[in-house]
Design a protein around this motif. Structure first.
Motif, PDB file in Angstrom:
ATOM      1  N   THR A 163       1.419  -1.384   0.409  1.00 24.61           N
ATOM      2  CA  THR A 163      -0.264  -0.099  -0.196  1.00 24.61           C
ATOM      3  C   THR A 163       0.931   1.202   0.201  1.00 24.61           C
ATOM      4  O   THR A 163       0.655   2.318  -0.271  1.00 24.61           O
ATOM      5  CB  THR A 163      -1.441   0.066   1.321  1.00 24.61           C
ATOM      6  OG1 THR A 163      -0.011  -0.205   2.306  1.00 24.61           O
ATOM      7  CG2 THR A 163      -1.964  -1.170   1.215  1.00 24.61           C
ATOM      8  N   LEU A 164       2.059   1.471   0.190  1.00 23.69           N
ATOM      9  CA  LEU A 164       2.687   2.237   0.317  1.00 23.69           C
ATOM     10  C   LEU A 164       3.966   2.440  -1.536  1.00 23.69           C
ATOM     11  O   LEU A 164       4.812   2.876  -1.404  1.00 23.69           O
ATOM     12  CB  LEU A 164       4.534   2.528   1.392  1.00 23.69           C
ATOM     13  CG  LEU A 164       3.298   2.365   2.769  1.00 23.69           C
ATOM     14  CD1 LEU A 164       4.640   1.758   4.100  1.00 23.69           C
ATOM     15  CD2 LEU A 164       2.999   3.977   3.177  1.00 23.69           C
ATOM     16  N   ALA A 217      -9.075  -0.435  -0.491  1.00 20.87           N
ATOM     17  CA  ALA A 217      -7.323  -0.926  -0.860  1.00 20.87           C
ATOM     18  C   ALA A 217      -6.846  -1.436  -2.190  1.00 20.87           C
ATOM     19  O   ALA A 217      -5.348  -1.397  -1.989  1.00 20.87           O
ATOM     20  CB  ALA A 217      -6.719  -0.734   0.729  1.00 20.87           C
ATOM     21  N   GLY A 218      -7.563  -1.768  -1.998  1.00 27.40           N
ATOM     22  CA  GLY A 218      -7.559  -2.902  -3.550  1.00 27.40           C
ATOM     23  C   GLY A 218      -6.275  -4.553  -2.342  1.00 27.40           C
ATOM     24  O   GLY A 218      -5.458  -4.469  -3.528  1.00 27.40           O
ATOM     25  N   LEU A 219      -6.438  -4.442  -1.499  1.00 25.32           N
ATOM     26  CA  LEU A 219      -5.633  -5.723  -1.049  1.00 25.32           C
ATOM     27  C   LEU A 219      -6.701  -6.937  -0.684  1.00 25.32           C
ATOM     28  O   LEU A 219      -7.035  -8.090  -0.576  1.00 25.32           O
ATOM     29  CB  LEU A 219      -5.686  -5.789   0.701  1.00 25.32           C
ATOM     30  CG  LEU A 219      -4.454  -4.411   1.101  1.00 25.32           C
ATOM     31  CD1 LEU A 219      -4.277  -4.077   2.613  1.00 25.32           C
ATOM     32  CD2 LEU A 219      -3.234  -4.707   0.485  1.00 25.32           C
ATOM     33  N   SER A 270      -7.465  -2.212  -9.102  1.00 23.53           N
ATOM     34  CA  SER A 270      -7.401  -3.845  -9.832  1.00 23.53           C
ATOM     35  C   SER A 270      -5.988  -4.373  -8.032  1.00 23.53           C
ATOM     36  O   SER A 270      -5.645  -5.025  -8.161  1.00 23.53           O
ATOM     37  CB  SER A 270      -7.131  -3.171 -10.295  1.00 23.53           C
ATOM     38  OG  SER A 270      -5.597  -1.991 -10.837  1.00 23.53           O
ATOM     39  N   GLY A 271      -6.269  -2.957  -7.807  1.00 26.10           N
ATOM     40  CA  GLY A 271      -4.820  -3.110  -6.717  1.00 26.10           C
ATOM     41  C   GLY A 271      -4.255  -1.917  -5.833  1.00 26.10           C
ATOM     42  O   GLY A 271      -4.259  -1.673  -5.663  1.00 26.10           O
ATOM     43  N   PRO A 272      -3.579  -2.946  -5.025  1.00 22.91           N
ATOM     44  CA  PRO A 272      -3.088  -1.507  -4.001  1.00 22.91           C
ATOM     45  C   PRO A 272      -2.039  -0.353  -4.652  1.00 22.91           C
ATOM     46  O   PRO A 272      -1.966  -0.489  -6.124  1.00 22.91           O
ATOM     47  CB  PRO A 272      -2.288  -2.081  -3.113  1.00 22.91           C
ATOM     48  CG  PRO A 272      -1.924  -3.672  -2.989  1.00 22.91           C
ATOM     49  CD  PRO A 272      -2.677  -3.074  -4.506  1.00 22.91           C
ATOM     50  N   SER A 273      -1.924   0.871  -3.507  1.00 25.21           N
ATOM     51  CA  SER A 273      -1.759   1.962  -4.743  1.00 25.21           C
ATOM     52  C   SER A 273      -1.376   2.751  -3.957  1.00 25.21           C
ATOM     53  O   SER A 273      -1.816   3.229  -2.382  1.00 25.21           O
ATOM     54  CB  SER A 273      -3.037   2.028  -5.874  1.00 25.21           C
ATOM     55  OG  SER A 273      -2.054   4.057  -5.288  1.00 25.21           O
ATOM     56  N   ARG A 274       0.064   3.422  -4.221  1.00 23.01           N
ATOM     57  CA  ARG A 274       0.595   4.254  -2.907  1.00 23.01           C
ATOM     58  C   ARG A 274      -0.911   5.458  -2.726  1.00 23.01           C
ATOM     59  O   ARG A 274      -0.723   6.900  -2.020  1.00 23.01           O
ATOM     60  CB  ARG A 274       1.853   4.894  -3.198  1.00 23.01           C
ATOM     61  CG  ARG A 274       2.361   5.499  -4.466  1.00 23.01           C
ATOM     62  CD  ARG A 274       3.405   5.660  -5.085  1.00 23.01           C
ATOM     63  NE  ARG A 274       3.559   6.509  -5.846  1.00 23.01           N
ATOM     64  CZ  ARG A 274       4.308   7.922  -5.918  1.00 23.01           C
ATOM     65  NH1 ARG A 274       4.032   8.683  -4.357  1.00 23.01           N
ATOM     66  NH2 ARG A 274       4.278   8.719  -6.853  1.00 23.01           N
TER      67      ARG A 274
END
Lengths: 245, 247
Positions: A154-155, B52-54, B70-74
């Motif tokens: 997430t980071l 969060a995309g998790l 579609s997935g985690p991102s900052r």
């Protein structure tokens, strides 16, 4: 200090009892088990003629070389197996079969593949030490706290970055434990390895002296391996503490 | 803006199909502070993880602006309920992680990291290791670690639930200050009604198993809110009642 004194009680008692049994009562003949004084004599001889130093350094060199190969193969492979279910499913059966085979059983193939020499010895020690490194690394990577991995994602970290910057450092303590166990097993393989792979080294010293009934020299060789093991264990325990948090 | 359309999330347990979340429709505006409250096991964490995309919905769509997640991102920072700092990195290197993976040079990323460490009041701890910090400090660092990426959205999963009441209240106040200063969209999950009423512009109340939205409250009290005011207590009462009738 107290700890050191306590740890000395058993070895000193064994030496005293053996001295009584061998030197003073003669209950045990010298070819059966040498008396402590004979062992000291052999030690002096081997030290004076330089054989002990040479054998020790050669064995150490072989163990270090084998361990380097084991680490170079075991750590990356272990990381991959811990990281990817697919790689683990693919290889765990194979590893499971290969792991219990005693290194000594590989001797004929070692000779066929590498001939008699350094390569064979390194190969035998490698077989012994690679599996503890591989398995510990895999376990370490597999057990990395999921929250840490997800935090990294997430980071904004990529798979490769998560592997390098999170999974690897998080499993470093396990990797060091693997190396520690690997050194121990590697040292256990030195006799077998030097039986075929060389005409020098502590394993060779033990093997040849025993066959010539020079039991004093054999015990000097055995104790030297033991002391090296103890030293390596101490060293890696220190590193273990250093890399854990 | 985050949009959830007809979100349903099912899972298998002992070979049986369970529905964790059902027909969730929600729009979160830019700059909004949204709290999701609900009893344990109502799927509120799952909902946040999907944003969060998790995790991914069984059906329905989650969009960030015009694109499906579609997935985690900052762009969507996540503060976990559990302590999540990297224990082998010191505080500063923890905060700088997001910038490090972006490839920023040392000087630039430490400068930014220090700015956010200062914002959470931990400037003097930059060389400490996470193990030396208290629970509240750890979560402060985790918040700074998210903010340093300058995300559009901050997703927070009961980040203060393990803290004592005094520390929790203090961090809630700080969070409101940060939210106003940085103008982030915050989606904050909690089971604590008091916390939700204190923090949120809007409180979404979820029912349990399967989780559905039962009511939404707009909280229009002035900030920083007074927990002892009538309006505050009334809202708290109303939401608590709503949750209590839930089996």
């Amino acid at each position: 200090m107290r700890k050191i004194l306590i740890s000395l009680i058993l070895p000193v008692s064994v030496v005293v009892i053996l001295t009584i049994l061998t030197t003073f009562t003669g209950l045990i003949p010298p070819y059966f088990l040498p008396s402590p004084s004979e062992v000291i004599q052999s030690f002096e001889t081997l030290l004076m003629n330089g054989e002990l130093v040479q054998d020790t350094s050669l064995t150490l060199m072989r163990v270090v070389l084998s361990l380097t190969v084991s680490a170079l193969i075991g750590i990356p492979l272990g990381i991959l197996m811990g990281w990817s279910d697919t790689v683990r499913d693919l290889s765990s059966f194979m590893v499971g079969i290969l792991r219990p085979i005693p290194p000594i059983a590989w001797i004929p193939f070692a000779i066929l593949w590498f001939g008699v020499g350094l390569e064979s010895a390194v190969f035998i020690i490698f077989i012994g030490s690679v599996f503890p490194i591989l398995i510990n690394t895999m376990d370490g990577v597999k057990r990395v706290d999921k929250v840490l991995l997800e935090s990294a994602y997430t980071l904004g970290a990529s798979d490769i970055q998560v592997l390098r910057k999170v999974a690897f450092p998080a499993s470093l303590p396990n990797i060091v434990t693997g190396l520690k166990v690997g050194v121990g097993v590697g040292l256990m393989c030195t006799v077998a390895a030097e039986m075929i792979g060389s005409n020098s080294g502590l394993g060779y010293l033990i093997f040849t002296s025993t066959s010539m009934l020079d039991t004093g020299s054999a015990i000097v060789g055995m104790l030297t391996i033991g002391i090296i093991g103890l030293g390596a264990d101490y060293l890696f325990s220190r590193i273990e503490k250093e890399v854990s948090w | 803006m985050i949009t959830l359309e007809n979100i349903t999330k099912g899972y298998l347990k002992y070979k049986q199909e369970y529905v964790a979340l059902q027909d969730i429709n929600l729009k979160v505006d830019k700059g909004e502070f949204l709290c999701i409250v609900g009893p344990s096991g109502c799927g509120k964490t799952t909902l946040l993880r999907m944003i969060a995309g998790l995790d991914f919905p069984t059906s329905g769509q989650i969009m960030e602006n015009e694109t499906e997640i579609s997935g985690p991102s900052r762009e969507r920072g996540y503060v976990f309920q559990q302590y999540s700092l990297f224990p082998w990195r010191n505080v500063l290197d923890n905060v700088a992680f997001g910038l490090e993976v972006q490839g920023l040079a040392d000087e630039e990323r430490y400068q930014k990291a220090r700015k956010y460490l200062k914002m959470v009041g931990l400037s003097s701890f930059e060389k400490s290791s996470p193990q030396e910090l208290s629970g509240g400090m750890k979560q402060r660092v985790a918040i700074a670690r998210c903010l340093v990426n300058d995300p559009q959205v901050l997703l927070m999963d009961e980040p203060f639930s393990a803290l004592d009441v005094q520390t929790r209240h203090k961090l809630q106040k700080e969070l409101v200050h940060i939210w106003r200063k940085e103008q982030k969209t915050i989606i904050f999950v909690t089971h604590n009604v008091d916390e939700a009423v204190f923090l949120a512009d809007r409180v979404v109340v979820l029912s349990s198993a399967p989780g559905t939205i039962i009511k939404t409250f707009n909280i229009e009290l002035d900030r920083i809110r007074d927990r002892t005011s009538h309006e505050f207590l009334n809202l708290k009462k109303e939401i608590t009642r709503l949750l209590d009738v839930e089996p």
